[in-house]
Design a protein around this motif. Structure first.
Motif, PDB file in Angstrom:
ATOM      1  N   ASP A  38      -6.589   9.135   3.876  1.00  0.00           N
ATOM      2  CA  ASP A  38      -7.857   8.573   4.317  1.00  0.00           C
ATOM      3  C   ASP A  38      -8.214   9.188   5.674  1.00  0.00           C
ATOM      4  O   ASP A  38      -7.555  10.105   6.158  1.00  0.00           O
ATOM      5  CB  ASP A  38      -7.793   7.051   4.381  1.00  0.00           C
ATOM      6  CG  ASP A  38      -6.956   6.537   5.548  1.00  0.00           C
ATOM      7  OD1 ASP A  38      -6.194   7.342   6.120  1.00  0.00           O
ATOM      8  OD2 ASP A  38      -7.074   5.341   5.871  1.00  0.00           O
ATOM      9  N   LYS A  39      -9.266   8.689   6.309  1.00  0.00           N
ATOM     10  CA  LYS A  39      -9.750   9.288   7.553  1.00  0.00           C
ATOM     11  C   LYS A  39      -8.692   9.230   8.648  1.00  0.00           C
ATOM     12  O   LYS A  39      -8.485  10.205   9.383  1.00  0.00           O
ATOM     13  CB  LYS A  39     -11.016   8.562   8.001  1.00  0.00           C
ATOM     14  CG  LYS A  39     -11.674   9.148   9.239  1.00  0.00           C
ATOM     15  CD  LYS A  39     -12.231  10.533   8.974  1.00  0.00           C
ATOM     16  CE  LYS A  39     -13.021  11.050  10.165  1.00  0.00           C
ATOM     17  NZ  LYS A  39     -13.484  12.433   9.969  1.00  0.00           N
ATOM     18  N   ALA A  40      -8.000   8.082   8.780  1.00  0.00           N
ATOM     19  CA  ALA A  40      -6.992   7.939   9.829  1.00  0.00           C
ATOM     20  C   ALA A  40      -5.842   8.923   9.642  1.00  0.00           C
ATOM     21  O   ALA A  40      -5.320   9.474  10.617  1.00  0.00           O
ATOM     22  CB  ALA A  40      -6.460   6.507   9.849  1.00  0.00           C
ATOM     23  N   GLU A  43      -6.925  12.512  10.543  1.00  0.00           N
ATOM     24  CA  GLU A  43      -7.004  12.717  11.994  1.00  0.00           C
ATOM     25  C   GLU A  43      -5.633  12.828  12.643  1.00  0.00           C
ATOM     26  O   GLU A  43      -5.527  13.158  13.827  1.00  0.00           O
ATOM     27  CB  GLU A  43      -7.775  11.553  12.628  1.00  0.00           C
ATOM     28  CG  GLU A  43      -9.246  11.512  12.247  1.00  0.00           C
ATOM     29  CD  GLU A  43      -9.933  10.253  12.741  1.00  0.00           C
ATOM     30  OE1 GLU A  43      -9.206   9.324  13.158  1.00  0.00           O
ATOM     31  OE2 GLU A  43     -11.167  10.210  12.729  1.00  0.00           O
ATOM     32  N   ALA A  44      -4.562  12.537  11.887  1.00  0.00           N
ATOM     33  CA  ALA A  44      -3.217  12.568  12.454  1.00  0.00           C
ATOM     34  C   ALA A  44      -2.872  13.945  13.003  1.00  0.00           C
ATOM     35  O   ALA A  44      -2.131  14.059  13.991  1.00  0.00           O
ATOM     36  CB  ALA A  44      -2.196  12.153  11.389  1.00  0.00           C
ATOM     37  N   ARG A  47      -3.691  14.201  16.645  1.00  0.00           N
ATOM     38  CA  ARG A  47      -2.792  13.423  17.510  1.00  0.00           C
ATOM     39  C   ARG A  47      -1.420  14.105  17.593  1.00  0.00           C
ATOM     40  O   ARG A  47      -0.802  14.135  18.658  1.00  0.00           O
ATOM     41  CB  ARG A  47      -2.664  11.999  16.979  1.00  0.00           C
ATOM     42  CG  ARG A  47      -3.946  11.191  17.105  1.00  0.00           C
ATOM     43  CD  ARG A  47      -3.713   9.718  16.776  1.00  0.00           C
ATOM     44  NE  ARG A  47      -3.454   9.512  15.354  1.00  0.00           N
ATOM     45  CZ  ARG A  47      -4.401   9.291  14.441  1.00  0.00           C
ATOM     46  NH1 ARG A  47      -5.673   9.287  14.809  1.00  0.00           N
ATOM     47  NH2 ARG A  47      -4.093   9.095  13.178  1.00  0.00           N
ATOM     48  N   GLU A  76      -3.226   5.341   3.461  1.00  0.00           N
ATOM     49  CA  GLU A  76      -4.123   4.702   4.420  1.00  0.00           C
ATOM     50  C   GLU A  76      -3.337   4.251   5.635  1.00  0.00           C
ATOM     51  O   GLU A  76      -2.216   3.748   5.511  1.00  0.00           O
ATOM     52  CB  GLU A  76      -4.825   3.490   3.791  1.00  0.00           C
ATOM     53  CG  GLU A  76      -5.687   3.827   2.578  1.00  0.00           C
ATOM     54  CD  GLU A  76      -6.305   2.588   1.958  1.00  0.00           C
ATOM     55  OE1 GLU A  76      -5.876   1.474   2.318  1.00  0.00           O
ATOM     56  OE2 GLU A  76      -7.210   2.737   1.122  1.00  0.00           O
ATOM     57  N   GLY A  77      -3.916   4.430   6.819  1.00  0.00           N
ATOM     58  CA  GLY A  77      -3.319   3.900   8.032  1.00  0.00           C
ATOM     59  C   GLY A  77      -2.828   4.976   8.974  1.00  0.00           C
ATOM     60  O   GLY A  77      -2.589   6.126   8.593  1.00  0.00           O
ATOM     61  N   SER A  78      -2.642   4.573  10.235  1.00  0.00           N
ATOM     62  CA  SER A  78      -2.210   5.509  11.271  1.00  0.00           C
ATOM     63  C   SER A  78      -0.699   5.647  11.341  1.00  0.00           C
ATOM     64  O   SER A  78      -0.196   6.445  12.134  1.00  0.00           O
ATOM     65  CB  SER A  78      -2.735   5.037  12.630  1.00  0.00           C
ATOM     66  OG  SER A  78      -2.233   3.744  12.938  1.00  0.00           O
ATOM     67  N   ASP A  81       1.388   9.144  11.294  1.00  0.00           N
ATOM     68  CA  ASP A  81       1.503  10.112  12.394  1.00  0.00           C
ATOM     69  C   ASP A  81       2.945  10.553  12.612  1.00  0.00           C
ATOM     70  O   ASP A  81       3.239  11.748  12.690  1.00  0.00           O
ATOM     71  CB  ASP A  81       0.971   9.496  13.695  1.00  0.00           C
ATOM     72  CG  ASP A  81      -0.536   9.301  13.680  1.00  0.00           C
ATOM     73  OD1 ASP A  81      -1.150   9.515  12.628  1.00  0.00           O
ATOM     74  OD2 ASP A  81      -1.078   8.928  14.740  1.00  0.00           O
ATOM     75  N   GLU A 108       2.396   5.253  14.934  1.00  0.00           N
ATOM     76  CA  GLU A 108       1.214   5.978  15.394  1.00  0.00           C
ATOM     77  C   GLU A 108       1.531   6.691  16.699  1.00  0.00           C
ATOM     78  O   GLU A 108       2.258   6.166  17.550  1.00  0.00           O
ATOM     79  CB  GLU A 108       0.053   5.008  15.598  1.00  0.00           C
ATOM     80  CG  GLU A 108      -1.226   5.665  16.110  1.00  0.00           C
ATOM     81  CD  GLU A 108      -2.336   4.671  16.358  1.00  0.00           C
ATOM     82  OE1 GLU A 108      -3.211   4.953  17.208  1.00  0.00           O
ATOM     83  OE2 GLU A 108      -2.330   3.597  15.714  1.00  0.00           O
TER      84      GLU A 108
END
Length: 504
Positions: A38-40, A43-44, A47, A76-78, A81, A108
């Motif tokens: 997903d989006k989060a 984006e990892a 980070r 799904e979810g951060s 990371d 995260e």
């Protein structure tokens, strides 16, 4: 060369293991994440890149590909990371590959490399223990995850500590379980003036986990009575505490890693949405009925809840679980709770007071309580009218029974049920019994059976109503210390069943 480590994806309270693979290959420099993120998760990579740069680790001018398998499972979810960073460090040969493959990681990353706490550490620890792997999580989650005794939990503060640990420079000790959260001070039942019948109904409901409904004028003490339920209930057993905490872990409600032995008491506002009550929304999170698992769901101003929200309670009450259906998944959450509802008899609230009631009596009362459908009302085992308390009674001294004395009787009754259902996997209290088991434990004596047959014929008890009377009668007998359900027990159970019945 492909390096790999493991993490989890959540489906309800189940944590499914995900393999995180990292390949560093020649080509145009890039950093891509695949595997239905997903989006989060997408984006990892930014980070992770910033965290490694902060550690003076430069990414090679090559093509970096992160794949999360199985690829058809939504991610799904951060918390992805940290496993992405570990897999990448392993591919760069900074962390030994053997060590990376023996862990389940979640956490995260902040841009400076610190590990930010995430939800779901407890279910993740269960999954890691089942796979005989070590759980790697942020330091703030370590105490929570360590409650799973079979899991080895390593909880660093930042990514630099991860590298030092796996390279042997500074080995971290395994995390210890957090302290048991002490229960809050229970409100005393002795503070409630009068309302003896309502107090007795609370005792029966707490002893057998029966659903209870209060109906009374504003200010009669309905909410005050409900607020004292937590003090009547026995503490959670270790198995129940772990089961309940797994749900709360997914919602981020655990208090600093400590597991509470206090039963949940949830009281959502009547403007709550269907997703808030039943579960759903982004990520199909648990709703209030699941957060109240093994505890109490108190719904004040019951008729004011939206009709579709109330109707969705019917199936979870019967089955003890709720299924949040989505196009690509069906997420199950347990929800064995005790429902306590409170309602005014009509919109103005003064249905029984001719000096204060509105001109639409009795139609206003029928319309107001008519928002509660017959099938839903049929699921309440105990229905109690709570009369107004005279202001002269408010000056009387507190001479009623204390919460502690009532809780002692409830605990004895619960112990009897624990022994009775010791051989049953999913049955813990009288409210769960059904079929042949219910007939075996709750069949009344001849006088009690004759009374129940007369009531069933006279008032048209439904099959559900008949069985719920038996369950309540069994609980009354347990409180009375009787081995057999007798006529007085049936009579008391019936008296609560017939009150305010729309469909008995």
């Amino acid at each position: 060369m492909v390096a790999k480590t493991y993490t989890v994806a959540f489906e309800g309270i189940e944590a499914r293991v995900v393999e995180v693979q990292c390949a560093v290959s020649p080509g145009i420099p890039s950093f891509s994440v695949v595997g239905l993120p997903d989006k989060a998760v997408s984006e990892a990579k930014e980070r992770v890149r910033a965290a490694l740069t902060n550690m003076a680790i430069a990414l090679p001018s090559k093509r970096i590909t992160i794949n999360m398998s199985p690829a058809d499972m939504p991610k799904e979810g951060s918390h992805f990371d940290l496993p992405i960073a570990v897999a990448l460090l392993s591919a760069l040969e900074i962390i030994p590959q053997d060590n990376a493959e023996q862990i389940v990681a979640l956490g995260e990353l902040s841009l400076d490399g610190k590990l930010v706490p995430v939800v779901g550490a407890l279910p993740a620890a269960m999954a890691a223990a089942e796979d005989e792997r070590t759980l790697l999580c942020p330091a703030a989650c370590g105490a929570e995850a360590a409650w799973v005794g079979a899991a080895n939990v390593i909880a660093p503060r930042d990514l630099a500590e991860v590298v030092r640990h796996f390279t042997g420079q500074s080995v971290l000790a395994a995390s210890e379980p957090g302290e048991v959260v002490q229960p809050h001070g229970a409100r005393d039942m002795a503070e409630v003036k009068g309302q003896e019948r309502a107090k007795r109904a609370l005792e029966i409901a707490a002893a057998g986990r029966h659903h209870l409904m209060f109906v009374g004028a504003p200010g009669s003490g309905k909410s005050m009575l409900a607020a004292r339920i937590p003090g009547l209930l026995p503490p959670l057993t270790p198995a129940e505490a772990l089961e309940t905490s797994m749900i709360h872990s997914l919602s981020g409600l655990l208090d600093e890693g400590g597991i509470s032995r206090e039963r949940p008491f949830r009281e959502p506002h009547h403007t709550a949405s269907m997703a808030a009550i039943v579960g759903g929304g982004r990520g199909a999170k648990p709703g209030e009925i699941s957060l109240a698992h093994n505890g109490v769901l108190f719904m004040d101003e019951f008729p004011e809840f939206a009709r579709p929200v109330l109707e969705t309670l019917r199936q979870p009450i019967e089955t003890g679980e709720v299924v949040v259906a989505r196009a690509n998944a069906h997420v199950r959450y347990p929800c064995k709770f005790m429902l306590v509802a409170a309602a005014n008899p009509c919109r103005c609230g003064h249905f029984a007071d001719p000096t204060r009631a509105c001109a639409r009596v009795p139609i206003c009362g029928e319309e107001y309580l008519g928002r509660i459908s017959g099938p839903l009302m049929d699921r309440f085992d105990l229905r109690v009218e709570v009369p107004p308390v005279a202001f002269t009674d408010l000056d009387l001294p507190e001479d009623g029974e204390s919460t502690a004395s009532i809780a002692a009787r409830v605990a004895i009754a619960r112990d009897k049920q624990t022994a009775r259902f010791a051989d049953q996997d999913k049955i813990r209290v009288n409210a769960d019994a059904e079929g042949h088991l219910l007939e075996e434990i709750a069949t009344p004596d001849s006088e009690g059976r004759d009374l129940l047959i007369k009531v069933a014929e006279r008032f048209g008890l439904s099959a559900r109503g008949y069985h719920r009377v038996l369950r309540v009668a069994r609980t009354v007998a347990d409180l009375d210390g009787a081995e057999t359900v007798r006529k007085p027990h049936v009579a008391e159970a019936v008296s609560y069943r017939l009150a305010m019945a729309k469909e008995v």
